[in-house]
Design an enzyme around this catalytic site. Structure first.
Site, PDB file in Angstrom:
ATOM      1  CE  LYS A 116       3.454  87.488  65.135  1.00  0.00           C
ATOM      2  NZ  LYS A 116       2.506  87.887  64.180  1.00  0.00           N
ATOM      3  CE  LYS A 237      11.994  84.798  57.897  1.00  0.00           C
ATOM      4  NZ  LYS A 237      11.849  83.610  58.774  1.00  0.00           N
ATOM      5  NE  ARG A 291       5.338  78.488  59.945  1.00  0.00           N
ATOM      6  CZ  ARG A 291       6.304  79.135  59.341  1.00  0.00           C
ATOM      7  NH1 ARG A 291       7.373  78.476  58.917  1.00  0.00           N
ATOM      8  NH2 ARG A 291       6.246  80.439  59.148  1.00  0.00           N
TER       9      ARG A 291
END
Length: 448
Positions: A116, A237, A291
């Site tokens: 990150k 999500k 991805r």
């Protein structure tokens, strides 16, 4: 072009890749654990290879098992789907060392974006706007407290190697910092083997906006607009749509160009998603997923492109089949993630499917590996399908989603289908007036 590819995954995403390959005239190899011997992706592929017992480390995450399956079957390339080994730089390097092609970005791009802090530094250097925060890892509590006081609370502490909502803790005030800092470090260590953390300003009412990018590895890249993924539960999500209801055409073009230019500069190859928090007209980079995303079908719906087909094309050395000026948005698309989980606690609900009926009709797509009599194993993610709808505008897409949910039948296990029936009765869903905290607050009042 490849003659045969192996899909190093399972479930609906494995089926998705098989379908794209079949349309391209490419033979497919499915790999499976003993628990997945009767899975639909095994039935649909041209060949299948059992690679181990149910536990993922001994099957779907086993480098030797997957490479051996390629050698046995003569597969020339590996498509990783999402999850499992899709963002494992070490695996990509091993694939290349064995003379095989990884259908995705390079090991170096995965490595850079998988960390990150490095990802944030890289994006900042490429001109991508970032959330205010520490300039790297934060080693001590005293340093964390000083940064919190400097930036102003609330702040969020994130594990450098984190993902999926793990290793992320919010400190609302200075009094919360010690607990949040120590917990984030502990989760980073236990889940990812790395206890390094960094700190960012915590935005209070942002939306989650992600930009789909695609590169050919030769210095050319495009963006395919944005997806709004603000409806989340515990950073996972639940409901995704494209285009975002809060994003203007001008904002889309501006941030899309920034993202496309950034990945073009690093010769990125294949599909990628650059994720932002969006608040008060400003975009703040949070991470890049190197991805295919679970929610890629909504982008495919509004642009009329097959992202998996494009992944395979560029991995084989071909050019992208479209350019930026050819990409035009057509209508609106929504996806809901269907999980085998028992409400209100969202606990996994594996078991045998006694009846399954997929909805159909204009503008309805169901990506699932379910069938009558199939037994959902208890060893893997609880995602059992994705219902995707497309309409001329957002109102039509929502109406179509409501109709399609009414047709969908999944009996034998508990699912999250009732959650979406309830959400579609809420005014905020129809107006699009929500942020990344909305669903959590709604669940506290209605479900949890």
């Amino acid at each position: 072009m490849f003659n045969k590819i192996l899909i190093a995954n399972r479930g609906e995403i494995a089926l998705r890749v098989i379908r794209a390959a079949r349309e391209m005239g490419i033979a497919t190899v499915a790999v499976h654990s003993t628990a997945d011997a009767d899975a639909m992706h095994v039935r649909m592929a041209d060949e299948s290879v059992c690679i181990g017992p149910p536990a993922s480390p001994q099957s779907y995450l086993s480098f030797p098992a997957i490479i051996s399956a390629c050698e046995i079957t003569g597969a020339e390339a590996i498509h990783p789907g999402y999850g499992f080994l899709s963002e494992n730089a070490q695996f990509v390097q091993i694939v290349e060392d064995h003379g095989l092609t990884f259908i995705g970005p390079t090991a170096e791009h995965i490595r850079v974006m998988g960390d990150k802090i490095t990802a944030k530094d890289t994006m900042k250097a490429l001109g991508v706007p970032c959330v205010p925060g520490s300039d790297g890892g934060v080693a001590t509590l005293a340093e964390a407290q000083a940064l919190g006081n400097e930036m102003g609370y609330p702040v969020i502490i994130k594990a450098t190697a984190g993902g999926g909502g793990r290793g992320m803790k919010v400190a609302e005030t200075a009094a919360d910092m010690e607990r949040a800092f120590m917990t984030a470090r502990a989760e980073g260590k236990s889940n990812f083997g790395n206890d390094e953390v960094y700190i960012e300003k915590y935005l209070t009412t942002p939306r989650h906006i992600e930009i789909q990018v695609f590169g050919d590895g030769k210095g050319r890249a495009v963006h395919l607009g944005e997806r709004d993924c603000s409806l989340q539960r515990r950073h996972q999500k639940v409901f995704e749509e494209a285009p975002g209801p809060a994003i203007s055409a001008e904002e889309r073009a501006a941030i899309g160009k920034v993202c496309a230019d950034a990945v073009a500069k690093i010769n990125y190859i294949g599909a990628g998603t650059i994720e932002f928090l969006y608040e008060n007209g400003e975009f703040y980079f949070i991470e890049m997923n190197t991805r295919l995303q679970v929610e890629h079908p909504v982008t495919e719906a509004i642009f009329g492109v097959d992202l998996v087909r494009e992944q395979i094309r560029v991995a084989s050395g071909m050019d992208m089949s479209f350019q930026q000026d050819e990409l035009e948005i057509n209508g609106h698309s929504i996806e809901v993630r269907l999980n085998a989980e028992k409400l209100p606690d969202f606990t996994p609900s594996p078991g045998r499917i006694t009846q399954y009926h997929a909805p159909g009709g204009l503008g309805v797509r169901m990506d699932s590996a379910l069938y009558d009599g199939y037994s959902i194993p208890p060893y893997y993610d609880s995602l059992i399908g994705k219902l995707i709808v497309h309409g001329r505008d957002r109102a039509e897409a929502l109406a179509r989603l409501n109709r399609a949910l009414g047709e969908l039948i999944v009996d034998g296990v508990d699912t999250t289908i009732p959650l979406f029936h309830a959400l579609l009765a809420e005014k905020a869903i129809h107006t699009g007036d929500y942020n990344i905290h909305w669903l959590e607050h709604w669940l506290e009042q209605h479900v949890e």
